[in-house]
Motif scaffolding. Structure first.
Motif, PDB file in Angstrom:
ATOM      1  N   UNK A   1      71.590  32.384  16.870  1.00  0.00           N
ATOM      2  CA  UNK A   1      71.918  31.304  15.946  1.00  0.00           C
ATOM      3  C   UNK A   1      71.513  29.933  16.498  1.00  0.00           C
ATOM      4  N   UNK A   2      71.242  29.843  17.777  1.00  0.00           N
ATOM      5  CA  UNK A   2      71.033  28.556  18.426  1.00  0.00           C
ATOM      6  C   UNK A   2      69.675  27.958  18.062  1.00  0.00           C
TER       7      UNK A   2
ATOM      8  N   UNK B   1      85.527  37.295  12.445  1.00  0.00           N
ATOM      9  CA  UNK B   1      84.288  37.970  12.053  1.00  0.00           C
ATOM     10  C   UNK B   1      83.519  37.132  11.037  1.00  0.00           C
ATOM     11  N   UNK B   2      84.236  36.516  10.123  1.00  0.00           N
ATOM     12  CA  UNK B   2      83.586  35.671   9.117  1.00  0.00           C
ATOM     13  C   UNK B   2      82.922  34.464   9.780  1.00  0.00           C
ATOM     14  N   UNK B   3      83.601  33.894  10.757  1.00  0.00           N
ATOM     15  CA  UNK B   3      83.086  32.738  11.490  1.00  0.00           C
ATOM     16  C   UNK B   3      81.704  33.034  12.069  1.00  0.00           C
ATOM     17  N   UNK B   4      81.571  34.170  12.735  1.00  0.00           N
ATOM     18  CA  UNK B   4      80.298  34.515  13.372  1.00  0.00           C
ATOM     19  C   UNK B   4      79.241  34.889  12.340  1.00  0.00           C
ATOM     20  N   UNK B   5      79.644  35.575  11.290  1.00  0.00           N
ATOM     21  CA  UNK B   5      78.696  35.950  10.239  1.00  0.00           C
ATOM     22  C   UNK B   5      78.179  34.714   9.496  1.00  0.00           C
ATOM     23  N   UNK B   6      79.090  33.818   9.170  1.00  0.00           N
ATOM     24  CA  UNK B   6      78.693  32.611   8.455  1.00  0.00           C
ATOM     25  C   UNK B   6      77.787  31.745   9.333  1.00  0.00           C
ATOM     26  N   UNK B   7      78.146  31.622  10.597  1.00  0.00           N
ATOM     27  CA  UNK B   7      77.315  30.813  11.504  1.00  0.00           C
ATOM     28  C   UNK B   7      75.882  31.340  11.544  1.00  0.00           C
TER      29      UNK B   7
ATOM     30  N   UNK C   1      70.760  35.436  32.366  1.00  0.00           N
ATOM     31  CA  UNK C   1      71.986  36.056  31.847  1.00  0.00           C
ATOM     32  C   UNK C   1      73.213  35.242  32.237  1.00  0.00           C
ATOM     33  N   UNK C   2      73.259  34.810  33.497  1.00  0.00           N
ATOM     34  CA  UNK C   2      74.409  34.025  33.968  1.00  0.00           C
ATOM     35  C   UNK C   2      74.466  32.665  33.282  1.00  0.00           C
ATOM     36  N   UNK C   3      73.304  32.018  33.112  1.00  0.00           N
ATOM     37  CA  UNK C   3      73.282  30.707  32.474  1.00  0.00           C
ATOM     38  C   UNK C   3      73.726  30.787  31.015  1.00  0.00           C
ATOM     39  N   UNK C   4      73.168  31.729  30.294  1.00  0.00           N
ATOM     40  CA  UNK C   4      73.475  31.849  28.869  1.00  0.00           C
ATOM     41  C   UNK C   4      74.961  32.103  28.643  1.00  0.00           C
ATOM     42  N   UNK C   5      75.597  32.772  29.566  1.00  0.00           N
ATOM     43  CA  UNK C   5      77.027  33.054  29.417  1.00  0.00           C
ATOM     44  C   UNK C   5      77.879  31.790  29.478  1.00  0.00           C
ATOM     45  N   UNK C   6      77.275  30.681  29.920  1.00  0.00           N
ATOM     46  CA  UNK C   6      78.006  29.405  30.000  1.00  0.00           C
ATOM     47  C   UNK C   6      77.643  28.455  28.864  1.00  0.00           C
ATOM     48  N   UNK C   7      76.843  28.917  27.905  1.00  0.00           N
ATOM     49  CA  UNK C   7      76.269  28.034  26.889  1.00  0.00           C
ATOM     50  C   UNK C   7      76.993  28.058  25.546  1.00  0.00           C
ATOM     51  N   UNK C   8      78.195  28.553  25.495  1.00  0.00           N
ATOM     52  CA  UNK C   8      78.877  28.743  24.209  1.00  0.00           C
ATOM     53  C   UNK C   8      78.965  27.461  23.377  1.00  0.00           C
ATOM     54  N   UNK C   9      79.079  26.303  24.018  1.00  0.00           N
ATOM     55  CA  UNK C   9      79.263  25.067  23.272  1.00  0.00           C
ATOM     56  C   UNK C   9      77.952  24.396  22.871  1.00  0.00           C
ATOM     57  N   UNK C  10      76.825  24.889  23.357  1.00  0.00           N
ATOM     58  CA  UNK C  10      75.548  24.239  23.057  1.00  0.00           C
ATOM     59  C   UNK C  10      75.227  24.286  21.564  1.00  0.00           C
ATOM     60  N   UNK C  11      74.579  23.211  21.089  1.00  0.00           N
ATOM     61  CA  UNK C  11      74.177  23.126  19.676  1.00  0.00           C
ATOM     62  C   UNK C  11      72.665  23.121  19.512  1.00  0.00           C
ATOM     63  N   UNK C  12      71.935  23.289  20.604  1.00  0.00           N
ATOM     64  CA  UNK C  12      70.486  23.328  20.533  1.00  0.00           C
ATOM     65  C   UNK C  12      69.904  23.448  21.923  1.00  0.00           C
ATOM     66  N   UNK C  13      68.566  23.680  21.970  1.00  0.00           N
ATOM     67  CA  UNK C  13      67.912  23.800  23.265  1.00  0.00           C
ATOM     68  C   UNK C  13      66.441  23.416  23.111  1.00  0.00           C
ATOM     69  N   UNK C  14      65.969  22.518  23.969  1.00  0.00           N
ATOM     70  CA  UNK C  14      64.560  22.123  23.992  1.00  0.00           C
ATOM     71  C   UNK C  14      63.918  22.781  25.202  1.00  0.00           C
ATOM     72  N   UNK C  15      62.892  23.592  24.963  1.00  0.00           N
ATOM     73  CA  UNK C  15      62.239  24.307  26.061  1.00  0.00           C
ATOM     74  C   UNK C  15      60.818  23.805  26.264  1.00  0.00           C
ATOM     75  N   UNK C  16      60.258  24.110  27.420  1.00  0.00           N
ATOM     76  CA  UNK C  16      58.914  23.654  27.790  1.00  0.00           C
ATOM     77  C   UNK C  16      57.865  24.635  27.284  1.00  0.00           C
TER      78      UNK C  16
ATOM     79  N   UNK D   1      74.922  22.511  13.333  1.00  0.00           N
ATOM     80  CA  UNK D   1      75.715  23.418  14.164  1.00  0.00           C
ATOM     81  C   UNK D   1      76.876  22.674  14.810  1.00  0.00           C
ATOM     82  N   UNK D   2      76.636  21.447  15.227  1.00  0.00           N
ATOM     83  CA  UNK D   2      77.728  20.643  15.787  1.00  0.00           C
ATOM     84  C   UNK D   2      78.814  20.403  14.739  1.00  0.00           C
TER      85      UNK D   2
END
Length: 315
Positions: free
Chosen positions: A141-142, A218-224, A87-102, A166-167
């Motif tokens: 959306x990520x 609101x449009x920004x988030x819906x369109x994204x 929860x704490x980490x995700x709250x800092x991820x607003x600028x991320x454009x992707x994520x590669x997980x294991x 997304x970028x």
């Protein structure tokens, strides 16, 4: 400026796994790293676990609750700590454009992670890692992808295309949320949407047509969300053939009969699976240089990411 992308630290080559090893992915390190700024995270280290450390796994209790426990001592439950950390980490991820997980990880796996029941058997279909489940729930959306699935050329291309899209969205609209800016952005992505989802292409066309009726935030988030949902769908050969034919139509008054035939044959060969999409695209871009069409020159579909990544060679 590099594109910010989160990643499981072990996939980047950091020796943080339970046994002190890593799961370095060569495509990530050798190719994608040239264009993105990876932000490595190891959730286990994040909650204070050591290297090496006891093996952990997902356990489903009789009431259906899923817990993150140690294999040799199931009384040692790390679920709450991991959820709090996520929860704490995700709250800092607003600028991320992707994520590669294991893949397969009880913390980072995106799908089909082994889910055990108390008698040692596993639940069909498995589950999602505790950390990644929080990530995907809070940021639907990520673009998120597993390291193992990046070996598939179709999944790899789709994931990278979503990162760059997304970028582009953020660069174009984060600080410029006006109706005109949304229309301009959408115009550049029409063929991308047509290739991925004709249904979304129509739906989002109606959405953009109503942009002046919306609050811009609101449009920004819906369109994204709608954009990222649409291009997450795999672009089928049939849909991409339709896009190629659409592009071809813009040159019907410029090309000779022989040139038209040559392009048609390349598109047909692509449709039948004999050639990669690069073959007709190279010729289309050549004709676009010879006979400029401003609308087409702006289309993201033609160059969705750096060609040096060679992602369309096998498509």
């Amino acid at each position: 400026m590099s594109i910010p992308v989160g990643i499981s630290a072990c996939v980047l080559g950091h020796k943080v796994r339970f046994d002190g090893g890593h799961k370095q992915n060569r495509f990530v390190v050798d190719e994608l790293a040239n264009y993105v700024d990876f932000r490595p995270v190891c959730p286990e280290i994040g909650i204070g676990m050591t290297i090496p450390r006891p093996t952990i796994r997902l356990l489903q209790l009789p009431d259906g609750d899923e817990r993150l426990v140690e294999v040799k001592n199931q009384d040692k439950d790390h679920t709450s700590k991991m959820k709090d950390f996520a929860h704490k980490q995700v709250s800092t991820f607003d600028e991320l454009c992707g994520y590669v997980v294991c893949a397969k990880s009880p913390t980072c796996g995106m799908e089909r992670v082994k889910l055990y029941i108390p008698n040692g058997n596993t639940v069909p279909g498995g589950s999602v890692g505790v950390y990644t489940k929080e990530l995907m729930a809070k940021m639907p959306w990520l673009p998120v992808e597993e390291d193992g699935r990046l070996q598939d050329p179709v999944l790899r291309e789709n994931f990278v295309a979503r990162i760059f899209s997304l970028n582009d969205f953020y660069l174009s609209l984060r600080e410029n949320r006006t109706p005109g800016a949304f229309v301009d952005f959408h115009s550049r992505y029409k063929l991308v949407l047509m290739a991925h989802s004709p249904m979304a292409y129509k739906k989002m066309g109606r959405l953009v047509a109503s942009v002046k009726e919306w609050d811009m935030d609101e449009f920004y988030y819906e369109y994204r969300q709608q954009l990222m949902d649409a291009i997450k769908e795999r672009a089928s050969r049939k849909n991409k053939t339709n896009v190629l034919m659409h592009l071809q139509g813009y040159f019907k008054r410029s090309l000779t009969k022989r040139q038209k035939q040559e392009l048609s044959e390349l598109i047909d060969n692509y449709r039948e699976g004999h050639l990669p999409i690069l073959a007709p695209l190279v010729l289309i871009k050549h004709y676009l240089n010879e006979y400029p069409v401003p609308y087409l020159q702006l289309q993201t579909f033609l160059d969705p990411y750096p060609q040096e990544l060679k992602l369309r060679y096998g498509l």
